[in-house]
Design a protein around this motif. Structure first.
Motif, mmCIF file in Angstrom:
data_model
loop_
_atom_site.group_PDB
_atom_site.id
_atom_site.type_symbol
_atom_site.label_atom_id
_atom_site.label_comp_id
_atom_site.label_asym_id
_atom_site.label_seq_id
_atom_site.Cartn_x
_atom_site.Cartn_y
_atom_site.Cartn_z
ATOM 1 N N HIS A 146 -51.488 -13.004 21.149
ATOM 2 C CA HIS A 146 -51.534 -12.277 19.876
ATOM 3 C C HIS A 146 -50.764 -10.960 19.873
ATOM 4 O O HIS A 146 -50.161 -10.600 18.869
ATOM 5 C CB HIS A 146 -52.983 -12.031 19.453
ATOM 6 C CG HIS A 146 -53.692 -13.288 19.074
ATOM 7 N ND1 HIS A 146 -53.401 -13.983 17.927
ATOM 8 C CD2 HIS A 146 -54.665 -13.991 19.692
ATOM 9 C CE1 HIS A 146 -54.161 -15.055 17.854
ATOM 10 N NE2 HIS A 146 -54.937 -15.095 18.917
ATOM 11 N N ARG A 147 -50.806 -10.216 20.972
ATOM 12 C CA ARG A 147 -50.159 -8.901 21.006
ATOM 13 C C ARG A 147 -49.229 -8.718 22.197
ATOM 14 O O ARG A 147 -48.887 -7.597 22.570
ATOM 15 C CB ARG A 147 -51.217 -7.793 20.997
ATOM 16 C CG ARG A 147 -52.118 -7.814 19.784
ATOM 17 C CD ARG A 147 -51.365 -7.502 18.497
ATOM 18 N NE ARG A 147 -52.235 -7.657 17.329
ATOM 19 C CZ ARG A 147 -51.953 -7.199 16.138
ATOM 20 N NH1 ARG A 147 -50.815 -6.563 15.929
ATOM 21 N NH2 ARG A 147 -52.783 -7.378 15.136
ATOM 22 N N ASN B 130 -48.460 -4.616 19.357
ATOM 23 C CA ASN B 130 -49.696 -4.152 19.990
ATOM 24 C C ASN B 130 -50.065 -2.763 19.474
ATOM 25 O O ASN B 130 -51.234 -2.446 19.258
ATOM 26 C CB ASN B 130 -49.488 -4.140 21.503
ATOM 27 C CG ASN B 130 -50.768 -4.118 22.313
ATOM 28 O OD1 ASN B 130 -50.721 -4.358 23.506
ATOM 29 N ND2 ASN B 130 -51.906 -3.841 21.726
ATOM 30 N N SER C 122 -52.789 -9.148 26.851
ATOM 31 C CA SER C 122 -52.568 -10.107 25.765
ATOM 32 C C SER C 122 -51.298 -10.904 26.023
ATOM 33 O O SER C 122 -50.208 -10.337 26.137
ATOM 34 C CB SER C 122 -52.461 -9.375 24.425
ATOM 35 O OG SER C 122 -52.239 -10.307 23.387
ATOM 36 N N GLN D 291 -47.779 -13.003 18.598
ATOM 37 C CA GLN D 291 -47.875 -13.774 17.352
ATOM 38 C C GLN D 291 -48.513 -12.989 16.210
ATOM 39 O O GLN D 291 -48.212 -13.235 15.048
ATOM 40 C CB GLN D 291 -48.683 -15.052 17.586
ATOM 41 C CG GLN D 291 -47.999 -16.063 18.447
ATOM 42 C CD GLN D 291 -48.878 -17.279 18.713
ATOM 43 O OE1 GLN D 291 -49.956 -17.434 18.164
ATOM 44 N NE2 GLN D 291 -48.402 -18.152 19.587
ATOM 45 N N SER D 292 -49.392 -12.048 16.521
ATOM 46 C CA SER D 292 -50.066 -11.259 15.482
ATOM 47 C C SER D 292 -49.397 -9.914 15.229
ATOM 48 O O SER D 292 -49.907 -9.109 14.459
ATOM 49 C CB SER D 292 -51.540 -11.041 15.852
ATOM 50 O OG SER D 292 -52.209 -12.280 15.899
ATOM 51 N N TYR E 109 -52.151 -2.871 16.391
ATOM 52 C CA TYR E 109 -53.517 -3.309 16.698
ATOM 53 C C TYR E 109 -54.399 -2.122 17.087
ATOM 54 O O TYR E 109 -55.507 -1.967 16.591
ATOM 55 C CB TYR E 109 -53.450 -4.341 17.831
ATOM 56 C CG TYR E 109 -54.758 -4.669 18.504
ATOM 57 C CD1 TYR E 109 -55.596 -5.653 17.997
ATOM 58 C CD2 TYR E 109 -55.146 -4.023 19.672
ATOM 59 C CE1 TYR E 109 -56.799 -5.966 18.631
ATOM 60 C CE2 TYR E 109 -56.336 -4.327 20.317
ATOM 61 C CZ TYR E 109 -57.152 -5.310 19.787
ATOM 62 O OH TYR E 109 -58.339 -5.618 20.415
ATOM 63 N N SER F 21 -60.111 -6.061 16.340
ATOM 64 C CA SER F 21 -59.427 -6.467 15.112
ATOM 65 C C SER F 21 -60.330 -7.231 14.146
ATOM 66 O O SER F 21 -60.057 -7.257 12.945
ATOM 67 C CB SER F 21 -58.179 -7.294 15.429
ATOM 68 O OG SER F 21 -58.519 -8.481 16.115
ATOM 69 N N ARG G 193 -58.768 -18.412 17.393
ATOM 70 C CA ARG G 193 -58.268 -17.031 17.498
ATOM 71 C C ARG G 193 -58.645 -16.368 18.818
ATOM 72 O O ARG G 193 -57.798 -15.782 19.490
ATOM 73 C CB ARG G 193 -58.829 -16.222 16.328
ATOM 74 C CG ARG G 193 -58.476 -14.746 16.344
ATOM 75 C CD ARG G 193 -58.983 -14.091 15.084
ATOM 76 N NE ARG G 193 -58.949 -12.647 15.160
ATOM 77 C CZ ARG G 193 -59.128 -11.861 14.124
ATOM 78 N NH1 ARG G 193 -59.368 -12.376 12.935
ATOM 79 N NH2 ARG G 193 -59.081 -10.545 14.255
ATOM 80 N N GLU G 194 -59.898 -16.431 19.192
ATOM 81 C CA GLU G 194 -60.394 -15.699 20.349
ATOM 82 C C GLU G 194 -60.261 -16.456 21.670
ATOM 83 O O GLU G 194 -60.266 -15.832 22.727
ATOM 84 C CB GLU G 194 -61.863 -15.311 20.141
ATOM 85 C CG GLU G 194 -62.111 -14.465 18.901
ATOM 86 C CD GLU G 194 -61.402 -13.120 18.931
ATOM 87 O OE1 GLU G 194 -61.297 -12.511 20.010
ATOM 88 O OE2 GLU G 194 -60.944 -12.673 17.866
#
Length: 189
Positions: free
Chosen positions: A50-51, A152, A47, A148-149, A155, A19, A91-92
């Protein structure tokens, strides 16, 4: 994590392979295609943030050992270095599944040139390391994953689109994206 990394005086290179290629989220002064050797892009990380969630994990990319990976190298001006690293760590490193490291990447150009770039490589000893899953299992986790992002599914599709825009093709990822698009367009879950 290297606590001195954000205090170095020179520009920072960051290698993106998922991403980060299509949504870096930090300011950069240059964006070039690049190649990392010694690690490959793989859907090998469950994940939980985020996903997906711990109860319904998604599946995201990690740099796993062996092979090579084509991606994007972003140059961050030295003045923005600390801010970019702080953002990337948030983030990571949300769950610590990636190891922060600096690796040599080769920038694409008339003459390929090496630079040292910040990379996030999967930690194989972490509980979220999925290893190599069969295609059907990958589809299961991707279809169920939402964090949260966002979904999936998005993505994977966005990452494949970013790869295609650069002329990159990885058969398994492209097959997954095709199946995910077909599922969505037919209205199935």
């Amino acid at each position: 994590m290297n606590p001195d990394l954000e205090h170095a005086a020179e520009d920072l290179w960051v290698f993106g392979y998922g991403s980060l290629m299509w949504r870096p989220g930090f300011d950069f002064s240059e964006r070039l295609e690049a190649r990392l050797t010694g690690a490959h892009r793989a859907l090998c990380v469950y994940s939980f943030v985020h996903r997906g969630t711990p109860e319904r994990p998604g599946l995201v990319l990690g740099l796993d050992r062996g092979g090579a990976c084509h991606g994007i190298a972003f140059r961050v001006a030295s003045a923005g270095r600390a801010k970019a690293i702080a953002y990337l760590r948030t983030r990571e490193q949300a769950t610590g599944v990636y190891r922060e490291c600096v690796r040599r990447v080769w920038l694409k150009g008339a003459v390929a040139r090496p630079v040292s770039a910040l990379c996030y490589v999967v930690d194989r000893s972490h509980v979220q390391y999925a290893g190599r899953l069969p295609l059907a299992e990958q589809l299961h986790y991707i279809r169920q994953g939402h964090g949260q992002s966002g979904p999936n599914r998005d993505y994977v599709i966005e990452t494949v689109a970013a790869m295609e825009a650069l002329g990159m093709r990885e058969s398994e990822l492209h097959l997954l994206a095709q199946r995910l698009k077909g599922t969505h367009e037919s209205g199935a879950a």
